[in-house]
Enzyme design. Structure first.
Site, short mmCIF file in Angstrom:
data_model
loop_
_atom_site.label_atom_id
_atom_site.label_comp_id
_atom_site.label_asym_id
_atom_site.label_seq_id
_atom_site.Cartn_x
_atom_site.Cartn_y
_atom_site.Cartn_z
N CYS A 181 -8.26 -0.17 -2.56
CA CYS A 181 -8.70 0.30 -1.25
C CYS A 181 -10.19 0.65 -1.18
CB CYS A 181 -7.86 1.50 -0.81
SG CYS A 181 -6.09 1.10 -0.77
N HIS A 316 -11.46 8.90 3.51
CA HIS A 316 -10.43 7.90 3.26
C HIS A 316 -9.19 8.24 4.10
CE1 HIS A 316 -9.28 4.38 1.09
NE2 HIS A 316 -8.23 4.95 0.51
N HIS A 353 -3.99 2.19 7.79
CA HIS A 353 -4.74 1.99 6.56
C HIS A 353 -4.96 0.49 6.34
CE1 HIS A 353 -6.30 2.12 2.66
NE2 HIS A 353 -5.41 2.86 2.03
#
Length: 436
Positions: A181, A316, A353
């Protein structure tokens, strides 16, 4: 590590950008309208990808498995592509992972956004750095079918950056990045380093995520780490897990002297970037406060600024029980001094996400906020997580659209990312107020 200190006059800058995101977002303007309007772009699973949706929605019937909500952030145009425009044969285009196709489209638009004709860069020493993850697209490779022979370059992790470089005719470094990620933020970091080192005159940097298969819904259902209610409640006390999304973003990176000589708009200066790894000692999926704090402090030091100058932090914010408290603690330890007023949020609350693309999309959000002089809200921020002590620092969640005042003619922001394999990345950017 890359940096542009106050003594370094010829900064590395971002002078073009493009984005595709859920909710029909097809450019920076669309994205800013959605963020400023606090829109949530979450929809039911697409029914045209051959996914076993009934099975997915019943995974929680198995002992120990968590719920899979019929929700996510999905690209409307994931399957759209004009192979003739990009000089690719129809069968080769079908065999190519859709992430390659979307990357081509968005990279092209990033050049156009900067004022560059994408059809006129053939032979230039331009670089391409793209973050992406494998998504199990298409039939098995170990069988004979109509697409055998096209699968080698069709695999996304092997050649998505190469596909962009080949299409445009770029002769600089071409790198596909997979650090989970953190992939796209790491791609930006590597692109800035390459331009600074003279490996290329300019570079496209970004990331793409199109889910060719629902593999991650299965994996995270097994971990009981998916949102139970179909919302990505970043940093919220009501968060139950993450929610997957899709998207793509690219930025154009070059030296400020080159940008100004060519009349490119400067969206922001890349003051510094850094990345690191958690190391051993805990399970590989477990985020670490100490590692995130180290990479943030290193970036601040390289930027040569007082952390109190940072007004907006795009975190994040995965909405997982483990991830959010760890990240917030690291941010409190680095940006939460009493004399500062930093606001933190996550675009994952709007679109889910987006995995490998998350970092660059967060960077584009910060650049847009700096350009408009407004900090957009992070959704579901009315009930901040109780797993951190908010009173021990000045860090707060961005709860509404509010002015972002410039300091000495600049607005400074930061972007964080951490990945499932233990990688962490951080970027600090400065946006000149009123720059045209």
């Amino acid at each position: 590590m890359t940096s542009a200190t106050k003594a370094d006059i010829d900064h590395i800058v971002i002078s073009g950008m493009a984005v595709e995101a859920p909710g029909g977002i097809d450019g920076p303007g669309d994205l800013w309208s959605a963020l400023a309007g606090a829109r949530e772009m979450i929809e039911p699973f697409p029914r045209d990808r051959g996914w076993p949706i009934e099975e997915m929605l019943s995974l929680s019937d198995m002992d120990g498995w968590g719920d899979v909500p019929d929700a996510g952030g999905f690209l409307d145009r994931a399957a759209e592509f004009d192979p003739t425009f990009f000089g690719i044969a129809q069968r080769e285009a079908l065999a190519a992972d859709p992430q390659q196709r979307v990357a081509l489209r968005v990279a092209w638009k990033a050049l156009e956004n900067s004022g560059i004709n994408p059809g006129a860069v053939d032979g230039e020493e331009g670089g391409c750095f793209v973050g992406t993850l494998p998504m199990e697209y298409g039939p098995r490779g170990a069988e004979v079918n109509d697409y055998t022979g096209y699968r080698v370059v069709g695999q996304v992790t092997m050649s998505v950056a190469g596909r962009v470089s080949h299409c445009l005719g770029l002769t600089g470094p071409s790198v596909t990045v997979d650090t989970a990620c953190t992939s796209s933020l790491t791609a930006v970091h590597l692109a800035a380093a390459a331009v600074r080192a003279g490996e290329c005159d300019w570079a496209l940097a970004g990331g793409v995520c199109v889910m060719g298969s629902p593999i991650l819904f299965y994996e995270f259902a097994k971990y009981n780490a998916l949102s139970a209610d179909g919302h990505c409640r970043s940093y919220s006390d009501d968060a139950t897990g993450t929610l997957w999304g899709e998207g793509a973003g690219f930025v154009l990176v070059e030296r400020e002297s080159r940008a100004r000589a060519l009349g490119h708009r400067i969206f922001g200066r890349l003051l510094a970037s850094a990345h690191n790894h958690n190391g051993k000692g805990k399970p590989i999926l477990t985020p670490r406060v100490d590692a995130q704090e180290r990479v943030i402090r290193r970036t601040i030091g390289l930027a040569g600024i007082d952390p109190a100058e940072i007004g907006l932090i795009e975190g994040h914010g995965t909405a997982t029980r483990a991830g959010d408290p760890v990240e917030l603690t690291a941010l409190q330890n680095t940006y939460g001094a009493p004399e500062s007023t930093p606001l933190v949020g996550s675009m994952k609350s709007n679109i889910g996400h987006t995995q490998a693309a998350a970092g660059v999309l967060g960077l584009i959000k910060v650049l847009l906020a700096g350009r408009h002089g407004r900090i957009p809200p992070s959704l579901f921020a009315d009930r901040p997580t109780s797993k951190v002590d908010w009173e021990r620092s000045s860090l707060r969640l961005a709860t509404d659209l509010r002015p972002w005042e410039a300091r000495a003619g600049m607005r400074c922001g930061a972007v964080s990312a951490f990945g499932a394999g233990g990688a962490n990345a951080h970027v600090i950017v400065a946006m000149p107020a009123g720059e045209e």
